[in-house]
Write a protein that holds these residues in place. Sequence first.
Motif, PDB file in Angstrom:
ATOM      1  N   ALA A 142     -18.270 -23.602  36.170  1.00  0.00           N
ATOM      2  CA  ALA A 142     -18.823 -24.554  35.214  1.00  0.00           C
ATOM      3  C   ALA A 142     -20.329 -24.719  35.391  1.00  0.00           C
ATOM      4  O   ALA A 142     -21.054 -24.924  34.427  1.00  0.00           O
ATOM      5  N   ALA A 176     -28.614 -20.584  33.369  1.00  0.00           N
ATOM      6  CA  ALA A 176     -28.912 -19.218  32.957  1.00  0.00           C
ATOM      7  C   ALA A 176     -30.414 -19.018  32.756  1.00  0.00           C
ATOM      8  O   ALA A 176     -31.010 -18.081  33.301  1.00  0.00           O
ATOM      9  N   LEU A 235     -26.272 -13.174  34.546  1.00  0.00           N
ATOM     10  CA  LEU A 235     -26.939 -14.161  33.693  1.00  0.00           C
ATOM     11  C   LEU A 235     -27.993 -13.525  32.785  1.00  0.00           C
ATOM     12  O   LEU A 235     -28.148 -13.911  31.622  1.00  0.00           O
ATOM     13  N   LEU A 258     -26.216 -12.103  29.936  1.00  0.00           N
ATOM     14  CA  LEU A 258     -25.892 -13.076  28.882  1.00  0.00           C
ATOM     15  C   LEU A 258     -27.092 -13.330  27.985  1.00  0.00           C
ATOM     16  O   LEU A 258     -26.974 -13.416  26.762  1.00  0.00           O
ATOM     17  N   TRP A 302     -27.669 -10.379  25.821  1.00  0.00           N
ATOM     18  CA  TRP A 302     -26.591 -10.324  24.826  1.00  0.00           C
ATOM     19  C   TRP A 302     -26.955 -11.219  23.649  1.00  0.00           C
ATOM     20  O   TRP A 302     -26.850 -10.814  22.491  1.00  0.00           O
ATOM     21  N   ALA A 341     -26.525 -20.735  24.396  1.00  0.00           N
ATOM     22  CA  ALA A 341     -25.916 -22.005  24.770  1.00  0.00           C
ATOM     23  C   ALA A 341     -24.406 -21.989  24.552  1.00  0.00           C
ATOM     24  O   ALA A 341     -23.656 -22.601  25.297  1.00  0.00           O
ATOM     25  N   ILE A 396     -22.511 -22.382  36.753  1.00  0.00           N
ATOM     26  CA  ILE A 396     -23.290 -21.188  36.425  1.00  0.00           C
ATOM     27  C   ILE A 396     -23.144 -20.785  34.961  1.00  0.00           C
ATOM     28  O   ILE A 396     -24.045 -20.175  34.393  1.00  0.00           O
ATOM     29  N   ALA A 397     -22.008 -21.130  34.356  1.00  0.00           N
ATOM     30  CA  ALA A 397     -21.822 -20.827  32.939  1.00  0.00           C
ATOM     31  C   ALA A 397     -22.418 -21.980  32.152  1.00  0.00           C
ATOM     32  O   ALA A 397     -21.715 -22.754  31.517  1.00  0.00           O
ATOM     33  N   ASN A 398     -23.727 -22.088  32.230  1.00  0.00           N
ATOM     34  CA  ASN A 398     -24.457 -23.206  31.644  1.00  0.00           C
ATOM     35  C   ASN A 398     -25.818 -22.698  31.166  1.00  0.00           C
ATOM     36  O   ASN A 398     -26.478 -21.925  31.860  1.00  0.00           O
ATOM     37  N   LYS A 399     -26.223 -23.111  30.017  1.00  0.00           N
ATOM     38  CA  LYS A 399     -27.468 -22.590  29.454  1.00  0.00           C
ATOM     39  C   LYS A 399     -28.698 -22.822  30.328  1.00  0.00           C
ATOM     40  O   LYS A 399     -29.521 -21.927  30.507  1.00  0.00           O
ATOM     41  N   ILE A 406     -22.358 -19.178  24.553  1.00  0.00           N
ATOM     42  CA  ILE A 406     -21.633 -18.257  25.438  1.00  0.00           C
ATOM     43  C   ILE A 406     -21.795 -18.625  26.908  1.00  0.00           C
ATOM     44  O   ILE A 406     -20.923 -18.331  27.716  1.00  0.00           O
ATOM     45  N   ALA A 407     -22.909 -19.270  27.244  1.00  0.00           N
ATOM     46  CA  ALA A 407     -23.092 -19.722  28.623  1.00  0.00           C
ATOM     47  C   ALA A 407     -22.424 -21.079  28.746  1.00  0.00           C
ATOM     48  O   ALA A 407     -23.069 -22.107  28.905  1.00  0.00           O
ATOM     49  N   ASN A 408     -21.117 -21.075  28.648  1.00  0.00           N
ATOM     50  CA  ASN A 408     -20.312 -22.290  28.624  1.00  0.00           C
ATOM     51  C   ASN A 408     -18.976 -21.999  29.291  1.00  0.00           C
ATOM     52  O   ASN A 408     -18.369 -20.961  29.074  1.00  0.00           O
TER      53      ASN A 408
END
Lengths: 125, 125
Positions: free
Chosen positions: A22, A30, A98, A101, A104, B22, A24-27, B24-26
């Motif tokens: 949660a 990143a 990151l 992402l 991408w 924002a 690291i998967a954050n804007k 995809i980085a979720n």
Amino acid sequence: METEQPAWNVMLETCPSRTSLAKIANKWTAMIVIALSDGPARFGGIRQRVDGITGKVLTSTLRDLERDGVVVRTAYAEMPPRVEYELTPLGQTLRAPLIALGTWAEQHIEQVLQARSAFDQRVGR
Amino acid sequence: METEQPAWNVMLETCPSRTSLAKIANKWTAMIVIALSDGPARFGGIRQRVDGITGKVLTSTLRDLERDGVVVRTAYAEMPPRVEYELTPLGQTLRAPLIALGTWAEQHIEQVLQARSAFDQRVGR
DNA sequence: CTGCATCCTTAATGATACTG
DNA sequence: CAGTATCATTAAGGATGCAG
């Protein structure tokens, strides 16, 4: 041999690895990691690169990253203050996924925009 | 030649690619894409795999992903309803980076937990 | 089974002002 | 310059009940 597979599983709600995902998967995470990919940077420098981030958010995100061992903070006892942030070896391992992402998002945005307008048209706006 | 580099840049606040990043980085997006990596799945199936996600969040996240062309939704006119979700070719390109984040979280969680307790000790809890 | 609508609670983010 | 503190605003998330 004992390579220990503690069975960490991000798909399980209570697994600590899920909390980690949660974060690291954050804007913000990143973009900050991307901003630090070229090397150490000062607080103000990161703030400039990550356009639109507020000081408050930058401070708390950096603190979280430091706590998790992704970033190192070095404060110089000068006046005015100077503080540098840098990715740790652990943080370096986050660069690839990151950055991936980020690129991408840039490389597929046109496809996404197209899909979006097609969808909005298909539905009722 | 004309490979056009429209200069999309996630580091710019107003760039559409930033909005895309924002999304995809979720954490939810990451877990759902991971859940769909093995192939199509039904609403309830995804819900089971992504432990702890509520119906509301799953519905809205899937809708967003569908809108952005990452996922296709196929509803069968049956009773009771059956709906299948599947990654689009575009969505497939998200698998690698997002799975990478998930495995990163699982493989480095011990290091993270260590860093965390070290930090909390260093500071005042 | 899916998914929408509603109400409510909590977390994230913004904007400012102020200190070492 | 870096960071903290506070207040106000907004968005995200959880819980239920109902409908196609």
